[in-house]
Design a protein around this motif. Structure first.
Motif, PDB file in Angstrom:
ATOM      1  N   GLY A 241       0.573  -1.268  -0.176  1.00  0.00           N
ATOM      2  CA  GLY A 241      -0.173  -0.327  -0.186  1.00  0.00           C
ATOM      3  C   GLY A 241       0.804   1.124  -0.202  1.00  0.00           C
ATOM      4  O   GLY A 241       2.239   1.273  -0.124  1.00  0.00           O
ATOM      5  N   SER A 242       0.568   2.495  -0.036  1.00  0.00           N
ATOM      6  CA  SER A 242       0.792   3.929   0.399  1.00  0.00           C
ATOM      7  C   SER A 242       0.537   3.801   2.094  1.00  0.00           C
ATOM      8  O   SER A 242       0.091   3.958   2.751  1.00  0.00           O
ATOM      9  CB  SER A 242      -0.522   4.584  -0.627  1.00  0.00           C
ATOM     10  N   TYR A 243       2.316   4.793   1.360  1.00  0.00           N
ATOM     11  CA  TYR A 243       2.329   5.626   2.913  1.00  0.00           C
ATOM     12  C   TYR A 243       3.255   7.075   2.604  1.00  0.00           C
ATOM     13  O   TYR A 243       3.987   7.135   1.514  1.00  0.00           O
ATOM     14  CB  TYR A 243       4.001   4.566   2.841  1.00  0.00           C
ATOM     15  N   GLN A 244       3.164   8.124   3.491  1.00  0.00           N
ATOM     16  CA  GLN A 244       3.795   9.327   3.549  1.00  0.00           C
ATOM     17  C   GLN A 244       5.045   9.728   3.653  1.00  0.00           C
ATOM     18  O   GLN A 244       6.199   8.847   4.586  1.00  0.00           O
ATOM     19  CB  GLN A 244       3.500  10.209   4.212  1.00  0.00           C
ATOM     20  N   THR A 245       5.756  10.145   2.422  1.00  0.00           N
ATOM     21  CA  THR A 245       7.568  11.165   2.930  1.00  0.00           C
ATOM     22  C   THR A 245       7.735  11.824   3.451  1.00  0.00           C
ATOM     23  O   THR A 245       5.981  12.513   3.651  1.00  0.00           O
ATOM     24  CB  THR A 245       7.910   9.805   1.702  1.00  0.00           C
ATOM     25  N   ALA A 246       8.670  11.791   3.032  1.00  0.00           N
ATOM     26  CA  ALA A 246       9.075  13.804   3.674  1.00  0.00           C
ATOM     27  C   ALA A 246       8.130  14.852   2.877  1.00  0.00           C
ATOM     28  O   ALA A 246       7.484  15.808   3.078  1.00  0.00           O
ATOM     29  CB  ALA A 246      10.050  14.159   3.808  1.00  0.00           C
ATOM     30  N   ASP A 247       7.720  14.539   1.589  1.00  0.00           N
ATOM     31  CA  ASP A 247       7.100  14.885   0.236  1.00  0.00           C
ATOM     32  C   ASP A 247       6.035  14.624  -0.347  1.00  0.00           C
ATOM     33  O   ASP A 247       5.122  15.649  -1.049  1.00  0.00           O
ATOM     34  CB  ASP A 247       8.434  15.940  -0.275  1.00  0.00           C
TER      35      ASP A 247
END
Length: 401
Positions: A241-247
């Motif tokens: 799935g999706s993960y938030q990175t720094a940007d």
């Protein structure tokens, strides 16, 4: 009859009478057109195909229509008039394939149904697309892509658990039904090559949706539990799935234990592979939330671009969740030459996505953009035996345009 000059693709020489509108039927005939078949698209006077009115527009031309009507010829005939019906029957006697997606029973009123047209042309392959199919209590009901996504259960598993269910962002049942129609038509052409006989073929959005749901239907047999929306995650694998990175948002897909080992080593946490909670995929599914908490904290430490470099080197399947504007500048998109620029009668040129197939010996090609309404009426009808006197009379009576 003088055939259209059509010398490209594996279906060169095959003639198709296209009685379709909107998305599903034109998707099917678009594939046939790109493979080299001659497509005679019949449109109603005035508005033409409903897709011409679908926004957004480029200088008056619908993006929807431009996408799936290239390589076709537009002929305006009023099939509500008896003379228009006779014109259609004359054309149907000279073509190989008829494709239609009218409501069930409508074309029979005009004498343009499969039984009527095949009586005059037994080699004819007649393809019908519908919402619910040819049988059952709902065979006569109207339906569109989103309605059938709801009916077949697709919407119930799309979206995230925290929000209302969502339809797919593309018309998967319309275009999927178009694909199945082409498979059926090609199968019927092969049968005709061996036997000399045509046949009736078809599919529906309902059947396509049920088929796309195949492993969920089988999973229900095993669990007796309804699947729920997963967002970007997967019911069978973790992490996925999706993960938030720094940007930006990063999506990863870990489908086996070996890939999990590559992932955690790339993240600098090789010890997670030995954690009893995460050692095997089934363990990770049971402890998905705990694993996600660790990954969420980890991915926030770097930008999406930095993680992509790290994970690509480690052989971990991953991608930025790209917007359409980013897809246009994707190096792979450019390298695969996914867009073709072709001439258009009013726009000058238009760029459309090519078919996602490659044929070494008989390559498919897009030669022209979608036609403007009635662009080829006179040309096609002359080629199929309509005289100049008939053209004048039909125009005066509003039969053609």
């Amino acid at each position: 009859m003088i055939p259209q000059e059509q010398n490209f693709g594996p279906l060169a020489g095959i003639r198709v009478l296209d009685l379709t509108s909107n998305i599903s039927g034109p998707s099917a005939t678009c594939i046939l057109a790109d493979l080299g078949a001659e497509i005679i698209k019949i449109e109603r006077p005035g508005a033409g195909d409903d897709a011409r009115g679908m926004g957004p527009h480029m200088q008056g031309e619908s993006a929807y229509f431009l996408a799936i009507n290239r390589n076709k010829q537009s002929v305006v005939i009023d099939i509500r008039q008896a003379e228009g019906q006779r014109l259609i029957r004359r054309l149907a006697q000279q073509v190989d394939i008829v494709v239609e997606n009218f409501r069930r029973g409508v074309l029979a009123k005009y004498g343009l149904d499969a039984q009527s047209l095949r009586a005059d042309n037994p080699r004819l392959i007649y393809c019908s697309l519908s919402a619910y199919g040819e049988e059952g209590p709902d065979a006569n009901k109207p339906g569109y892509d989103a309605i059938l996504q709801a009916r077949t259960g697709m919407i119930s598993i799309t979206g995230s658990r925290s929000e209302e269910p969502a339809r797919s962002g593309v018309s998967v049942l319309d275009m999927g039904s178009g694909m199945w129609s082409v498979i059926a038509i090609l199968s019927a052409l092969h049968h005709r090559e061996r036997t000399g006989e045509g046949q009736v073929v078809g599919t529906s959005l309902f059947e396509t949706g049920i088929y796309w749901m195949n492993y969920h239907l089988l999973a229900y047999q095993a669990t007796k539990r309804d699947p729920v929306p997963q967002g970007t995650s997967h019911t069978a694998f973790a992490p996925y799935g999706s993960y938030q990175t720094a940007d930006d948002l990063l999506l990863i897909g870990i489908s086996n234990d070996s890939l999990f080992g590559k992932l955690v080593n790339a993240l600098g946490h090789g010890e997670w592979a030995e954690d009893p909670r995460f050692r095997r995929n089934n363990d990770r599914l049971l402890h998905r939330n705990e694993l996600n908490d660790l990954l969420i904290e980890c991915f926030l430490q770097k930008t999406c671009g930095e993680w992509l470099d790290i994970l690509d080197r480690a052989g971990v399947p991953c991608s930025r969740i790209q917007k359409v504007s980013q897809v246009y500048h994707d190096p792979q998109f450019e390298a695969m030459k996914m867009m073709c620029t072709v001439p258009h009668a009013t726009l000058g040129t238009v760029s459309v996505p090519r078919l996602p197939i490659r044929l070494e010996k008989s390559p498919n090609e897009i030669k022209t953009g979608a036609p403007v309404l009635g662009q080829h009426t006179d040309e096609v009808l002359r080629r199929y035996g309509v005289t100049e006197e008939e053209l004048v009379t039909h125009k005066a009576n509003g039969v053609i345009g």
